[in-house]
Design a protein around this motif. Structure first.
Motif, PDB file in Angstrom:
ATOM      1  N   MET A   1      38.576  11.882 -16.285  1.00  0.00           N
ATOM      2  CA  MET A   1      38.676  13.322 -16.248  1.00  0.00           C
ATOM      3  C   MET A   1      37.490  13.873 -15.452  1.00  0.00           C
ATOM      4  O   MET A   1      36.370  13.419 -15.599  1.00  0.00           O
ATOM      5  N   THR A   2      37.760  14.855 -14.636  1.00  0.00           N
ATOM      6  CA  THR A   2      36.688  15.490 -13.885  1.00  0.00           C
ATOM      7  C   THR A   2      36.059  16.599 -14.715  1.00  0.00           C
ATOM      8  O   THR A   2      36.678  17.147 -15.624  1.00  0.00           O
ATOM      9  N   ARG A   3      34.814  16.923 -14.380  1.00  0.00           N
ATOM     10  CA  ARG A   3      34.068  17.959 -15.093  1.00  0.00           C
ATOM     11  C   ARG A   3      33.467  18.906 -14.079  1.00  0.00           C
ATOM     12  O   ARG A   3      33.156  18.505 -12.950  1.00  0.00           O
ATOM     13  N   PRO A   4      33.235  20.164 -14.464  1.00  0.00           N
ATOM     14  CA  PRO A   4      32.594  21.092 -13.525  1.00  0.00           C
ATOM     15  C   PRO A   4      31.230  20.555 -13.101  1.00  0.00           C
ATOM     16  O   PRO A   4      30.489  20.002 -13.908  1.00  0.00           O
ATOM     17  N   ASN A   5      30.922  20.712 -11.807  1.00  0.00           N
ATOM     18  CA  ASN A   5      29.633  20.237 -11.319  1.00  0.00           C
ATOM     19  C   ASN A   5      28.915  21.267 -10.450  1.00  0.00           C
ATOM     20  O   ASN A   5      27.896  20.968  -9.857  1.00  0.00           O
ATOM     21  N   MET A   6      29.462  22.477 -10.374  1.00  0.00           N
ATOM     22  CA  MET A   6      28.786  23.547  -9.646  1.00  0.00           C
ATOM     23  C   MET A   6      29.060  24.870 -10.365  1.00  0.00           C
ATOM     24  O   MET A   6      30.198  25.159 -10.727  1.00  0.00           O
ATOM     25  N   PHE A   7      27.994  25.608 -10.556  1.00  0.00           N
ATOM     26  CA  PHE A   7      28.097  26.929 -11.161  1.00  0.00           C
ATOM     27  C   PHE A   7      27.667  27.935 -10.101  1.00  0.00           C
ATOM     28  O   PHE A   7      26.563  27.835  -9.566  1.00  0.00           O
ATOM     29  N   ILE A   8      28.551  28.874  -9.770  1.00  0.00           N
ATOM     30  CA  ILE A   8      28.309  29.818  -8.688  1.00  0.00           C
ATOM     31  C   ILE A   8      27.967  31.188  -9.272  1.00  0.00           C
ATOM     32  O   ILE A   8      28.694  31.717 -10.109  1.00  0.00           O
ATOM     33  N   VAL A   9      26.854  31.733  -8.803  1.00  0.00           N
ATOM     34  CA  VAL A   9      26.435  33.082  -9.172  1.00  0.00           C
ATOM     35  C   VAL A   9      26.633  33.956  -7.934  1.00  0.00           C
ATOM     36  O   VAL A   9      26.102  33.655  -6.868  1.00  0.00           O
ATOM     37  N   HIS A  10      27.416  35.010  -8.066  1.00  0.00           N
ATOM     38  CA  HIS A  10      27.680  35.916  -6.952  1.00  0.00           C
ATOM     39  C   HIS A  10      26.531  36.910  -6.833  1.00  0.00           C
ATOM     40  O   HIS A  10      26.157  37.557  -7.815  1.00  0.00           O
ATOM     41  N   VAL A  11      25.977  36.986  -5.629  1.00  0.00           N
ATOM     42  CA  VAL A  11      24.813  37.828  -5.369  1.00  0.00           C
ATOM     43  C   VAL A  11      25.047  38.650  -4.103  1.00  0.00           C
ATOM     44  O   VAL A  11      25.920  38.324  -3.293  1.00  0.00           O
ATOM     45  N   SER A  12      24.270  39.690  -3.915  1.00  0.00           N
ATOM     46  CA  SER A  12      24.423  40.521  -2.720  1.00  0.00           C
ATOM     47  C   SER A  12      23.692  39.947  -1.517  1.00  0.00           C
ATOM     48  O   SER A  12      24.083  40.194  -0.373  1.00  0.00           O
ATOM     49  N   ASP A  13      22.642  39.169  -1.737  1.00  0.00           N
ATOM     50  CA  ASP A  13      21.853  38.583  -0.655  1.00  0.00           C
ATOM     51  C   ASP A  13      21.384  37.199  -1.101  1.00  0.00           C
ATOM     52  O   ASP A  13      20.472  37.094  -1.931  1.00  0.00           O
ATOM     53  N   ALA A  14      22.005  36.153  -0.571  1.00  0.00           N
ATOM     54  CA  ALA A  14      21.712  34.785  -1.026  1.00  0.00           C
ATOM     55  C   ALA A  14      20.250  34.381  -0.817  1.00  0.00           C
ATOM     56  O   ALA A  14      19.641  33.835  -1.739  1.00  0.00           O
ATOM     57  N   PRO A  15      19.635  34.636   0.352  1.00  0.00           N
ATOM     58  CA  PRO A  15      18.229  34.243   0.504  1.00  0.00           C
ATOM     59  C   PRO A  15      17.288  34.953  -0.476  1.00  0.00           C
ATOM     60  O   PRO A  15      16.374  34.331  -1.025  1.00  0.00           O
ATOM     61  N   THR A  16      17.522  36.233  -0.715  1.00  0.00           N
ATOM     62  CA  THR A  16      16.697  36.966  -1.682  1.00  0.00           C
ATOM     63  C   THR A  16      16.888  36.391  -3.079  1.00  0.00           C
ATOM     64  O   THR A  16      15.917  36.162  -3.805  1.00  0.00           O
ATOM     65  N   ALA A  17      18.127  36.146  -3.456  1.00  0.00           N
ATOM     66  CA  ALA A  17      18.412  35.572  -4.775  1.00  0.00           C
ATOM     67  C   ALA A  17      17.814  34.174  -4.891  1.00  0.00           C
ATOM     68  O   ALA A  17      17.294  33.798  -5.949  1.00  0.00           O
ATOM     69  N   ALA A  18      17.854  33.393  -3.814  1.00  0.00           N
ATOM     70  CA  ALA A  18      17.296  32.037  -3.844  1.00  0.00           C
ATOM     71  C   ALA A  18      15.790  32.068  -4.072  1.00  0.00           C
ATOM     72  O   ALA A  18      15.255  31.220  -4.801  1.00  0.00           O
ATOM     73  N   ARG A  19      15.116  33.028  -3.459  1.00  0.00           N
ATOM     74  CA  ARG A  19      13.672  33.145  -3.713  1.00  0.00           C
ATOM     75  C   ARG A  19      13.421  33.483  -5.183  1.00  0.00           C
ATOM     76  O   ARG A  19      12.520  32.919  -5.818  1.00  0.00           O
ATOM     77  N   PHE A  20      14.222  34.373  -5.750  1.00  0.00           N
ATOM     78  CA  PHE A  20      14.086  34.754  -7.161  1.00  0.00           C
ATOM     79  C   PHE A  20      14.305  33.539  -8.069  1.00  0.00           C
ATOM     80  O   PHE A  20      13.460  33.210  -8.898  1.00  0.00           O
ATOM     81  N   TYR A  21      15.442  32.852  -7.919  1.00  0.00           N
ATOM     82  CA  TYR A  21      15.753  31.707  -8.773  1.00  0.00           C
ATOM     83  C   TYR A  21      14.799  30.545  -8.523  1.00  0.00           C
ATOM     84  O   TYR A  21      14.401  29.858  -9.450  1.00  0.00           O
ATOM     85  N   GLY A  22      14.426  30.321  -7.267  1.00  0.00           N
ATOM     86  CA  GLY A  22      13.483  29.251  -6.955  1.00  0.00           C
ATOM     87  C   GLY A  22      12.149  29.458  -7.629  1.00  0.00           C
ATOM     88  O   GLY A  22      11.567  28.522  -8.191  1.00  0.00           O
ATOM     89  N   ASP A  23      11.659  30.704  -7.606  1.00  0.00           N
ATOM     90  CA  ASP A  23      10.400  31.017  -8.279  1.00  0.00           C
ATOM     91  C   ASP A  23      10.554  30.934  -9.795  1.00  0.00           C
ATOM     92  O   ASP A  23       9.707  30.369 -10.480  1.00  0.00           O
ATOM     93  N   LEU A  24      11.641  31.480 -10.312  1.00  0.00           N
ATOM     94  CA  LEU A  24      11.848  31.525 -11.756  1.00  0.00           C
ATOM     95  C   LEU A  24      11.924  30.125 -12.363  1.00  0.00           C
ATOM     96  O   LEU A  24      11.339  29.858 -13.414  1.00  0.00           O
ATOM     97  N   PHE A  25      12.636  29.217 -11.705  1.00  0.00           N
ATOM     98  CA  PHE A  25      12.856  27.879 -12.244  1.00  0.00           C
ATOM     99  C   PHE A  25      12.046  26.793 -11.532  1.00  0.00           C
ATOM    100  O   PHE A  25      12.261  25.610 -11.777  1.00  0.00           O
ATOM    101  N   ALA A  26      11.125  27.183 -10.636  1.00  0.00           N
ATOM    102  CA  ALA A  26      10.271  26.239  -9.904  1.00  0.00           C
ATOM    103  C   ALA A  26      11.095  25.127  -9.259  1.00  0.00           C
ATOM    104  O   ALA A  26      10.889  23.939  -9.515  1.00  0.00           O
ATOM    105  N   MET A  27      12.062  25.536  -8.420  1.00  0.00           N
ATOM    106  CA  MET A  27      12.905  24.546  -7.745  1.00  0.00           C
ATOM    107  C   MET A  27      13.152  24.984  -6.304  1.00  0.00           C
ATOM    108  O   MET A  27      13.026  26.164  -5.971  1.00  0.00           O
ATOM    109  N   GLU A  28      13.486  24.012  -5.481  1.00  0.00           N
ATOM    110  CA  GLU A  28      13.762  24.236  -4.063  1.00  0.00           C
ATOM    111  C   GLU A  28      15.251  24.041  -3.809  1.00  0.00           C
ATOM    112  O   GLU A  28      15.895  23.203  -4.450  1.00  0.00           O
ATOM    113  N   PRO A  29      15.828  24.781  -2.847  1.00  0.00           N
ATOM    114  CA  PRO A  29      17.243  24.591  -2.527  1.00  0.00           C
ATOM    115  C   PRO A  29      17.541  23.177  -2.036  1.00  0.00           C
ATOM    116  O   PRO A  29      16.746  22.565  -1.329  1.00  0.00           O
ATOM    117  N   ALA A  30      18.714  22.678  -2.410  1.00  0.00           N
ATOM    118  CA  ALA A  30      19.209  21.397  -1.924  1.00  0.00           C
ATOM    119  C   ALA A  30      20.100  21.602  -0.701  1.00  0.00           C
ATOM    120  O   ALA A  30      20.282  20.694   0.097  1.00  0.00           O
TER     121      ALA A  30
END
Length: 119
Positions: free
Chosen positions: A1-30
């Motif tokens: 059985m397959t399982r979900p492996n991606m969770f998508i958050v809809h945002v107005s500006d992906a680079p701005t949101a990526a900076r927010f989430y990257g800082d919040l969770f201390a992670m870099e984009p893959a």
């Protein structure tokens, strides 16, 4: 059985949101594209930020990204203090729920991020 492996958050500006989430969770984009940025969460699971969806309904969102922390309630309160110091919008102050200490923050687009203890 397959399982979900991606969770998508809809945002107005992906680079701005990526900076927010990257800082919040201390992670870099893959993966990065102009309107779609994904972060690896381990085990083949990704959190993606997408500003390219034009067919989305205009209604309110009902999902939350959740960060589960060990050593609650102290770790939940410490995370709240850290995020508040960063200027993150808190939409639900820390409180004790049936599953333990929790609070809810919002990203710049109003998407919800819950912090709660591990079950």
């Amino acid at each position: 059985m397959t399982r979900p492996n991606m969770f998508i958050v809809h945002v107005s500006d992906a680079p701005t949101a990526a900076r927010f989430y990257g800082d919040l969770f201390a992670m870099e984009p893959a993966f990065e594209a102009p309107r779609f940025i994904a972060f690896g969460l381990g085990g083949g699971v990704q959190l993606a930020l997408w500003s390219g969806a034009t067919e989305n309904p205009a209604g309110p969102r009902t999902a939350e990204v959740c960060l589960n922390l060990p050593d609650a309630p102290a770790s939940v309160d410490a995370c709240h203090a850290e995020w508040t110091a960063k200027g993150v919008t808190i939409v639900e102050e820390p409180h004790d729920a049936v599953f333990g200490r929790t609070f809810v923050a919002a990203d710049p687009d109003g998407n919800l991020i819950r912090v709660a203890p591990f079950d």
